[in-house]
Design an enzyme around this catalytic site. Structure first.
Site, mmCIF file in Angstrom:
data_model
loop_
_atom_site.group_PDB
_atom_site.id
_atom_site.type_symbol
_atom_site.label_atom_id
_atom_site.label_comp_id
_atom_site.label_asym_id
_atom_site.label_seq_id
_atom_site.Cartn_x
_atom_site.Cartn_y
_atom_site.Cartn_z
ATOM 1 N N LYS B 13 24.365 4.692 -7.104
ATOM 2 C CA LYS B 13 23.529 5.885 -7.272
ATOM 3 C C LYS B 13 24.406 7.142 -7.280
ATOM 4 C CE LYS B 13 20.161 8.397 -4.438
ATOM 5 N NZ LYS B 13 21.074 9.413 -3.931
ATOM 6 N N LYS B 18 30.856 7.062 -5.364
ATOM 7 C CA LYS B 18 31.549 6.177 -6.300
ATOM 8 C C LYS B 18 32.933 6.678 -6.662
ATOM 9 C CE LYS B 18 28.699 6.439 -9.629
ATOM 10 N NZ LYS B 18 27.682 7.202 -8.908
ATOM 11 N N LYS B 44 29.650 14.031 -16.414
ATOM 12 C CA LYS B 44 30.212 15.094 -15.537
ATOM 13 C C LYS B 44 31.727 15.135 -15.643
ATOM 14 C CE LYS B 44 28.906 14.329 -11.246
ATOM 15 N NZ LYS B 44 28.288 13.001 -11.291
ATOM 16 N N ASP B 130 22.730 4.754 -12.120
ATOM 17 C CA ASP B 130 21.903 3.587 -12.317
ATOM 18 C C ASP B 130 22.178 2.981 -13.694
ATOM 19 O OD1 ASP B 130 19.867 1.881 -11.786
ATOM 20 O OD2 ASP B 130 18.489 3.461 -11.143
#
Lengths: 474, 293
Positions: B13, B18, B44, B130
């Site tokens: 998520k 991450k 991003k 996701d």
């Protein structure tokens, strides 16, 4: 002729179990129908915001398949398009649309620009409305926009998308001083109905005879005509469902009532005219007078076919593959007026499920208790398999159906999209005059094989080489 | 180091950690002598920032947008510890299609033979959130990654995302898609966090490769544009990342997870919220959805 087992070789080697899509559909996508509808408006230029290839291929598919009809000036092949490529899909195509709109305004002249969008921009969510609104604020151009992603439906759906957008964004409130009796016509999709213009012209001619003027008809309307269409007293939808949502929105917005009467061919036209006249409160005497004179002319012309029809027994078991509008119109005419025996109908336009019963009822309500087999199916393979089982002796269908007709060894006339073996410009099958044209076309096809009939007739009279003998005679 | 490139993908998520985890794994592996390439698959394009002193690098899709000929050196940039940094890039928020962007970026990397030119031992794809659409399933589907890891906290939404990822993996598992390496349990500071993630792992027949606590050291290093291994190499947190990286590189076992269907997932979540409301399991009475510092 013996039946040939299976139909795998007719068009595609794919078997049913492996096919997840429709084979040989008889329409294009929503954008195709929308484009054709805009091309049919005088002074309107579409600006297509979609992938490279969409408007060109839809033009060729929709219009060439409609008896090789073409559209000029900044339409057809020249339609302004943003021709999106991969980078626009990733980063958005809004900038490209702005650029294309500016360029189109600079180099073309139009009364109306119609921004239509395709699948890709609908998936990525380009904010077309805001862009169009910004251009609209400048008031330099009349611009309408509607999102017409192909996946939203077929050509018929695209027609109504454009229709609703025009009602929403162009049609002006009615002028209270207008006292003329007038109507608008909906439901005939340009270039999806190859005979669209001829049909509309005949319906207009008949309504004019009743003293009714036709405003927005779909036959090269001007922007001004469409703007003032809210002055109509009635909207007439000439299909079981195409045009209904446009007419309904029209009613909600401007209070104009609408009636539905499927495209009339032959004597159905009399019923149609009576219903329209009643809805408009037209004097019954005038209606009788018009219908009598039209029917008289119709019967005089039909009468001249009598000897040929009876003498050479032109009655055939007829199969029809066409959209719901034509299926109903053709079958009623063939059975009730022309004395044919319709045995098979494939309704190929994917009409909404809720009107399937209506379509069946219309087709099964024939005179003489005739009950043709009906399938509502757009998949070519499935249609052909059913047709093979039914094995009519004459086929009214499209150019896709040449091979199956050849295989079944039956004559065929192209009457439904796609038609690539005829050029169609003025021809129409609607009304009284259209029905006579249809008879001429059908019998002309039957007469091509007439030498075989003559051969067999002469053979019965003892000629050994009938064809040669006949050649000597003439 | 080895003949075959070890290719892994890390999903989870948004905001769950991450990129932080990935960058620290990359540096830890480079410390072990591996040549690592980290590919950020997120519009991003900040996956590799802490490997480059907090700076953004030009993305693969920037080259597509510019229309210029692509040179490998335009898209591959060396970061701390020799980690090769690549950012797929993508559109501005609310515009275009980021999923298609990932697909196109990966295509470009293949066309440019980036992997052949730089010959990394390990490639780590750091993939956005996701598995919402086909684009984000690309690293799983196209056999780019052989092994997938998911970063999750005990936060229900993070677990929901992990469960969705498991569905994606299961879907493509029959067609040679990547399989699950395991769960990286992040922000695990209390027993309850661990218990929730352990239970989810048990339910989905998956295993946990490492528990990573939430730590201020991470935030401090990131503010300086550094990974923990660069900014605080001797910290306890750095050692946890080293252990995690070692577990991953040595993990030869991948498997098909057994994701919970939406009804069962809800029941599972209800079970835990009821337990938390009753104050059981060493909880401080907070709802399990809260992220504790």
């Amino acid at each position: 002729m013996s039946k040939t087992p299976g139909s795998r070789n007719i068009h595609s080697p794919l078997t049913e179990s492996r096919v997840a899509c429709t084979i040989s559909p008889r329409f294009t996508c929503a954008l195709g129908g929308a484009l054709a509808t805009v091309w049919g408006i005088v002074g309107a230029i579409p600006i297509v915001h979609s992938s490279a290839g969409c408007s060109r291929n839809l033009y060729m598919g929709q219009c060439f398949g409609s008896g090789w009809q073409t559209f000029g000036h900044a339409r057809g092949l020249m339609t302004p398009s943003t021709s999106l490529v991969e980078k626009h899909v990733i980063f958005g195509g809004e900038g490209r649309l702005v650029q294309q709109m500016k360029a189109s305004f600079e180099i073309t002249e139009a009364d109306l620009y119609f921004v239509l969008s395709g699948c890709q921009v609908a998936l990525i969510g380009d904010d077309i409305r805001t862009i169009v609104d910004q251009f609209k604020e400048r008031k330099d151009q009349t611009i309408i926009m509607v999102e017409t992603p192909g996946f939203k439906g077929n050509s018929y759906a695209g027609y109504d998308m454009v229709g609703r957008a025009l009602v929403e964004q162009l049609v002006e409130p009615p002028d209270e001083n207008d006292e003329q009796i007038s109507v608008n016509l909906f439901g005939i999709v340009p270039a999806q109905d190859p005979f669209w213009q001829g049909n509309i012209i005949e319906i207009k001619r008949l309504l004019n005879r009743l003293g009714v003027s036709v405003r927005w008809s779909g036959d090269y309307d001007t922007i001004d005509t469409i703007k003032k269409s809210s002055n109509a007293d009635l909207n007439i939808v000439l299909s079981e469902y195409v045009g209904v949502s446009t007419a309904e929105l029209f009613k909600q917005k401007f209070g104009v009532p609408w009636i539905k009467y499927n495209l009339p061919i032959g004597s159905e036209t009399s019923k149609f005219l009576r219903i329209v006249a009643e809805a408009l409160g037209i004097d019954r005497e005038l209606v009788d007078l018009v219908i009598d004179s039209e029917e008289e002319q119709f019967l005089k012309q039909l009468d001249r076919l009598g000897h040929l029809y009876a003498g050479f027994n032109l009655q055939r078991d007829i199969g029809v593959i066409a959209d719901s509008t034509y299926s109903i119109g053709l079958i009623k005419f063939l059975a009730n007026d022309f004395g044919m025996n319709p045995t098979f109908v494939a309704v190929s336009d994917e009409p909404p499920a809720e009107i399937h019963d209506t379509i069946r009822k219309e087709i099964l309500g024939l005179d003489y208790g005739l009950k043709p087999q009906i399938i509502i199916e757009s998949d070519g393979n499935k249609i052909w398999r059913a047709l093979e089982e039914s094995h009519p002796t004459f086929l009214l269908a499209g150019s896709f159906d040449k091979r199956i007709a050849d295989r079944l060894d039956i004559p065929r006339l192209s009457v439904s999209y796609p038609i690539t073996d005829r050029v169609i410009l003025s021809r129409g099958y609607a009304g009284y005059r259209g029905s006579i044209t249809l008879i001429e076309d059908i019998v002309t096809v039957l007469m091509k094989d007439m030498h075989l009939v003559i051969d067999s007739t002469l053979a019965r009279h003892g000629y050994k080489k009938p064809a040669e003998q006949f050649a000597k005679v003439i | 180091m080895s003949d075959e490139i070890k290719q892994i993908a890390i999903y989870g998520k948004g905001g769950i950690g991450k990129s932080t985890t990935t960058s620290n794994i990359s540096v830890a592996l480079s410390e072990l002598g591996y040549k690592v390439m980290q590919v950020g698959c997120d519009p991003k394009s900040d996956s590799t920032n802490t490997l480059r002193g907090g700076a953004f690098i030009p993305t693969v899709l920037d080259t597509l947008r510019s229309g210029k000929a692509i040179k490998p050196e335009d898209i591959v940039h060396e970061g701390y510890g020799g980690v090769l940094c690549v950012e797929a890039g993508g559109p501005e928020p609310g515009v275009g299609c980021a999923g298609r962007g990932i697909i196109s970026a990966v295509d470009i990397l293949k066309q440019q033979k980036i992997y052949d030119i730089y010959k990394p031992d390990v490639i780590i794809y750091d993939v956005l959130g996701d598995v919402v659409c086909g684009g984000f399933a690309m690293p799983i589907r196209e056999q780019l990654a052989k092994q997938v890891y998911t970063v999750t906290s005990s936060d229900f939404m993070a677990i929901y995302a992990a469960n969705n990822l498991f569905k994606g993996i299961r879907k493509y598992s029959n067609n040679g898609g990547a399989l699950l390496g395991g769960i990286i349990a992040n922000s695990v500071n209390k027993d309850i966090h661990k218990n929730i993630i352990d239970d989810f792992s048990k339910e989905t027949k998956t295993k946990i490769v490492e528990y990573v606590p939430r730590s201020l050291t991470v935030a401090k290093c990131e503010l300086k544009g550094k990974s923990v291994l660069e900014g605080a190499p001797k910290s306890k947190q750095a050692n946890i990342y080293r252990k995690l990286a070692k577990n991953i590189i040595e993990n030869g076992h991948s498997h098909i997870p057994a994701p919970l269907e939406s009804g069962s997932l809800q029941q599972w979540a209800d079970k835990w919220s009821n337990r938390l409301l009753k104050g059981n399991n060493g909880s401080n009475g907070n709802n399990g959805n809260n992220r504790n510092n």
